[in-house]
Every structure is written in C-alpha cells, then in structure tokens.
Design a protein around this motif. Structure first.
Motif, PDB file in Angstrom:
ATOM      1  N   GLN A  73      -6.048   1.585   6.429  1.00  9.76           N
ATOM      2  CA  GLN A  73      -5.035   0.696   6.996  1.00  9.76           C
ATOM      3  C   GLN A  73      -4.979  -0.653   6.282  1.00  9.76           C
ATOM      4  N   SER A  75      -6.876  -3.263   6.945  1.00  7.78           N
ATOM      5  CA  SER A  75      -7.074  -4.343   7.910  1.00  7.78           C
ATOM      6  C   SER A  75      -8.431  -4.191   8.579  1.00  7.78           C
ATOM      7  N   TYR A 103      -0.283  -5.973   2.172  1.00  8.66           N
ATOM      8  CA  TYR A 103       0.415  -4.849   2.795  1.00  8.66           C
ATOM      9  C   TYR A 103      -0.494  -4.065   3.749  1.00  8.66           C
ATOM     10  N   LEU A 105      -2.118  -3.170   7.446  1.00  4.94           N
ATOM     11  CA  LEU A 105      -1.504  -2.968   8.761  1.00  4.94           C
ATOM     12  C   LEU A 105      -2.556  -2.890   9.852  1.00  4.94           C
ATOM     13  N   PHE A 163       1.685  -6.527  10.483  1.00  2.00           N
ATOM     14  CA  PHE A 163       1.761  -5.959   9.138  1.00  2.00           C
ATOM     15  C   PHE A 163       1.877  -7.089   8.121  1.00  2.00           C
TER      16      PHE A 163
END
Length: 224
Positions: A73, A75, A103, A105, A163
């Motif tokens: 992800q 993140s 980028y 998320l 995001f």
C-alpha cells in the motif's frame, strides 16, 4: 410557567441524546491506567492501582520517527492508543501518525468507535469518505485535496481513505475520539476473514466471477 415543563423535558432529552452518541463513556475518576496484562475482560481495560501510576503510563516517544512504507500500500500507520499509553484508558482520545510513500494509500477503512480528524504535516493528500444511505438511497462521496497545514474530519463509522497524490513522501497526524477506535480495512475484512465468507455470498454481493473472488481471498486472506 406553562413553558417550564416542556422546556425541561427538551433539555433532558437533549442531554440524554448527547450522551447516547458519545464515543467512549466519561471517566468516573481522575485516571484509570490500563492494566494491559490483566486477563479479566471488561468493556474497556481493567484499571491498575492508581497509587502505582507513573509518568511512563501517560507517555509515548517516537512519533517523530517515520514509519516504514515499503509495503504493497505504500503507507504505515503508527498508532498511539491505550495499548501504547495505558493512561489513555477511559479518557476517550487517541492519535496516530500516518506515513505515505509517493502515491501511497491508506486504503478504505472505518473506525467503528471514533471520529477522526487529521492534519497534513508534509505532502499532498487526496482524502474522502462515503456517507451511509441517504433518504434517496445515495451514498455520497465527499472528497478534498489537502496540503500542508490543512485539516479534515472523517465522521465516526464512515468508510474513508487517504491517498498521497504527490511525488514526495507525505505525513499526517490523526486524532480520534476513542481510546481504542478500532480499524476495519474493507478489503481485508470482506475478502480476508477467517474463516472466509462463502463464495456464493461474495460473488452475488459484488457481482464478481468466482475466480476473481478466489483471487481476492488469496490476496487478502490469512497468510500461512
């Protein structure tokens, strides 16, 4: 004088309603430091002897340290709730640091027990949440691009995400209205439950072919 009784009823109902919608119950003492080693199950956490409370029970260090975003992800959430600060028990608040690679998320999820408010410290985030069914059956999507210093609120229980739409790392700090707001990541919960939800249910609910459902369950299901 005739208005006094109806007004009193209105005030009492208003107070009762506000208490009904409160996220965590109000504390009944100065503090209730959680005994996270207790095997007793209560609605919340068992308190330890207040005479044994120390400064460390109300302290957390390391929120300045970036989280590792080298995952699918892109993140990482660093929570600071009652498990990290036992002194938060019964106080109805917690927080988190959210790091994003470019980028990256924080995927659609909900907090069943807390409203969330975030402030962007670095970077540019596209955020949004979806309402529950409105009177016309619509689920409205409410979204905004946030920049450094911007603040946004996600109402309790609603599906939301963040995001990173920028080409650099991003960081946000979140505060939540519960000592332990919980997290339900939608894809993981639906396709990664243990034991898995029946294919018949998922194919019909999401209008997917069985092979797609099997693929998603393999992606999000428990790893051996």
């Amino acid at each position: 004088m005739e208005m006094a009784a109806p007004l009193l009823v209105f005030v009492l109902l208003s107070l009762a309603t506000s208490l009904t919608f409160a996220s965590d119950p109000s504390p009944l003492q100065d503090f209730c430091v959680a005994d996270n080693t207790s095997t007793v199950f209560v609605n919340g956490n068992v308190c330890k002897d207040p005479m044994l409370a120390q400064a460390g029970d109300f302290f957390f260090s390391g929120l300045d340290v970036p989280g590792n975003t080298s995952n699918k992800q892109g993140s990482r959430v660093t929570p600071v709730n009652v498990l990290q600060i036992p002194g938060l028990n019964t106080l109805g608040i917690s927080m988190a640091r959210i790091d994003f690679a470019p980028y990256g998320l924080n995927p659609p999820h909900t907090h069943p027990r807390g409203t969330e408010i975030i402030v962007v410290q670095e970077g540019t985030l596209l955020v949004g949440f979806v309402t529950s069914n409105l009177a016309n059956g619509e689920n409205r999507f409410i979204s905004k691009v946030l920049y450094k210093g911007d603040v946004f609120v996600f109402p309790i229980g609603l599906i939301h995400f963040q995001f990173n739409v920028g080409q650099t790392d991003a960081v946000a700090i979140a505060a939540l209205s519960s000592q332990n707001p919980g997290v339900i990541t939608i894809a993981n919960a639906v396709f990664g439950s243990n034991p898995p939800i029946s294919d018949d249910v998922l194919t019909k609910a999401f209008q997917l072919e069985k092979n797609v459902v099997d693929y998603l369950q393999a992606q999000f299901g428990p790893k051996n």
